[in-house]
Design a protein around this motif. Structure first.
Motif, PDB file in Angstrom:
ATOM      1  N   PHE A  14       0.806  -1.217   0.000  1.00 34.73           N
ATOM      2  CA  PHE A  14       0.000   0.000   0.000  1.00 34.73           C
ATOM      3  C   PHE A  14       0.844   1.275   0.000  1.00 34.73           C
ATOM      4  O   PHE A  14       0.298   2.371  -0.017  1.00 34.73           O
ATOM      5  N   GLY A  23       1.659   3.707   3.262  1.00 37.51           N
ATOM      6  CA  GLY A  23       0.389   2.996   3.186  1.00 37.51           C
ATOM      7  C   GLY A  23      -0.203   2.758   4.565  1.00 37.51           C
ATOM      8  O   GLY A  23      -1.391   2.967   4.784  1.00 37.51           O
ATOM      9  N   MET A  27      -3.591   4.832   4.377  1.00 34.68           N
ATOM     10  CA  MET A  27      -4.736   4.098   3.829  1.00 34.68           C
ATOM     11  C   MET A  27      -5.910   4.163   4.802  1.00 34.68           C
ATOM     12  O   MET A  27      -5.756   3.973   6.012  1.00 34.68           O
ATOM     13  N   THR A  31     -11.527   1.546   3.588  1.00 33.58           N
ATOM     14  CA  THR A  31     -11.070   1.043   2.290  1.00 33.58           C
ATOM     15  C   THR A  31     -10.396  -0.309   2.468  1.00 33.58           C
ATOM     16  O   THR A  31     -10.659  -1.255   1.707  1.00 33.58           O
ATOM     17  N   LEU A  35     -11.474  -3.965   1.015  1.00 35.29           N
ATOM     18  CA  LEU A  35     -10.530  -4.735   0.210  1.00 35.29           C
ATOM     19  C   LEU A  35     -10.352  -6.137   0.792  1.00 35.29           C
ATOM     20  O   LEU A  35     -10.353  -7.123   0.049  1.00 35.29           O
ATOM     21  N   ILE A  48      -1.627  -5.884  -5.654  1.00 29.13           N
ATOM     22  CA  ILE A  48      -1.806  -4.433  -5.625  1.00 29.13           C
ATOM     23  C   ILE A  48      -0.670  -3.777  -6.409  1.00 29.13           C
ATOM     24  O   ILE A  48       0.494  -3.998  -6.111  1.00 29.13           O
ATOM     25  N   ALA A  51      -1.633   1.935  -4.544  1.00 31.69           N
ATOM     26  CA  ALA A  51      -2.591   2.201  -3.470  1.00 31.69           C
ATOM     27  C   ALA A  51      -2.389   3.654  -3.057  1.00 31.69           C
ATOM     28  O   ALA A  51      -2.628   4.548  -3.873  1.00 31.69           O
ATOM     29  N   TYR A  52      -1.905   3.893  -1.827  1.00 32.64           N
ATOM     30  CA  TYR A  52      -1.662   5.280  -1.443  1.00 32.64           C
ATOM     31  C   TYR A  52      -0.591   5.872  -2.362  1.00 32.64           C
ATOM     32  O   TYR A  52       0.378   5.205  -2.725  1.00 32.64           O
ATOM     33  N   HIS A  69      -6.388   8.030  -4.661  1.00 30.12           N
ATOM     34  CA  HIS A  69      -5.143   7.417  -4.191  1.00 30.12           C
ATOM     35  C   HIS A  69      -4.428   8.325  -3.186  1.00 30.12           C
ATOM     36  O   HIS A  69      -3.781   7.834  -2.264  1.00 30.12           O
ATOM     37  N   VAL A  75      -7.291   1.574  -4.595  1.00 31.44           N
ATOM     38  CA  VAL A  75      -6.296   0.554  -4.912  1.00 31.44           C
ATOM     39  C   VAL A  75      -6.437   0.181  -6.376  1.00 31.44           C
ATOM     40  O   VAL A  75      -7.527   0.256  -6.948  1.00 31.44           O
ATOM     41  N   HIS A 110      -9.190  -0.572 -11.023  1.00 32.64           N
ATOM     42  CA  HIS A 110      -9.126   0.475  -9.997  1.00 32.64           C
ATOM     43  C   HIS A 110     -10.405   0.362  -9.177  1.00 32.64           C
ATOM     44  O   HIS A 110     -11.504   0.256  -9.729  1.00 32.64           O
ATOM     45  N   ASP A 112     -12.212   2.332  -5.719  1.00 34.86           N
ATOM     46  CA  ASP A 112     -12.103   3.319  -4.643  1.00 34.86           C
ATOM     47  C   ASP A 112     -13.444   3.519  -3.974  1.00 34.86           C
ATOM     48  O   ASP A 112     -14.487   3.166  -4.516  1.00 34.86           O
TER      49      ASP A 112
END
Length: 137
Positions: A14, A23, A27, A31, A35, A48, A51-52, A69, A75, A110, A112
């Motif tokens: 992440f 991450g 994060m 979220t 996930l 992944i 992510a962040y 992001h 992610v 993607h 989110d």
């Protein structure tokens, strides 16, 4: 604070490139929970790829300003080389896991849950990157 990543994931997945630990710090808990739920429902690994992202990294790669992001609400999951049935399985698991904003490219999905991003009258948003593989969400 001893925060754990979702089952089957490591915190490093992440992190924004060049920003170790980002991450874990950025994060969003909701979220990550969605996930983890989606991964469990799918029963297949999620790789992944993004992510962040730090705002500077997001700008560097051409991401949109205010990308989900950059606030830890998105992610990207690799689907490169996957059979279409597995891609569909991942997409369905993401929706059942609680994601309502999903974009599809040739090599990634993607997802989110940014509450400030637009959705349609049914509370969802979908799009594709088929004409431009660069990630901008």
């Amino acid at each position: 604070m001893s925060r754990k990543p979702p089952k089957n994931f490591e915190w490093e997945a992440f992190d924004s490139p060049g920003a170790p630990g980002s991450g874990r710090r950025h994060m969003a808990k909701k979220t990550l929970k969605k996930l983890g739920r989606a991964r469990k429902l799918a029963g297949v690994p999620f790789i992944i790829t993004s992510a962040y992202r730090t705002p500077s990294y997001n700008t560097e790669i051409g991401g949109v300003e205010g990308s989900a992001h950059t606030n830890g609400r998105a992610v990207d999951i690799s689907i490169k080389g996957m059979p279409w049935a597995r891609v569909v399985l991942i997409l369905v698991a993401l929706v059942l896991g609680g994601f309502r904003r999903i974009g599809l490219a040739k090599s990634f999905v993607h997802a989110d849950d940014d509450p400030d991003k637009p959705k349609n009258d049914y509370g969802i948003a979908t799009w594709d990157y088929m004409d431009d593989e660069r990630h901008k969400a």
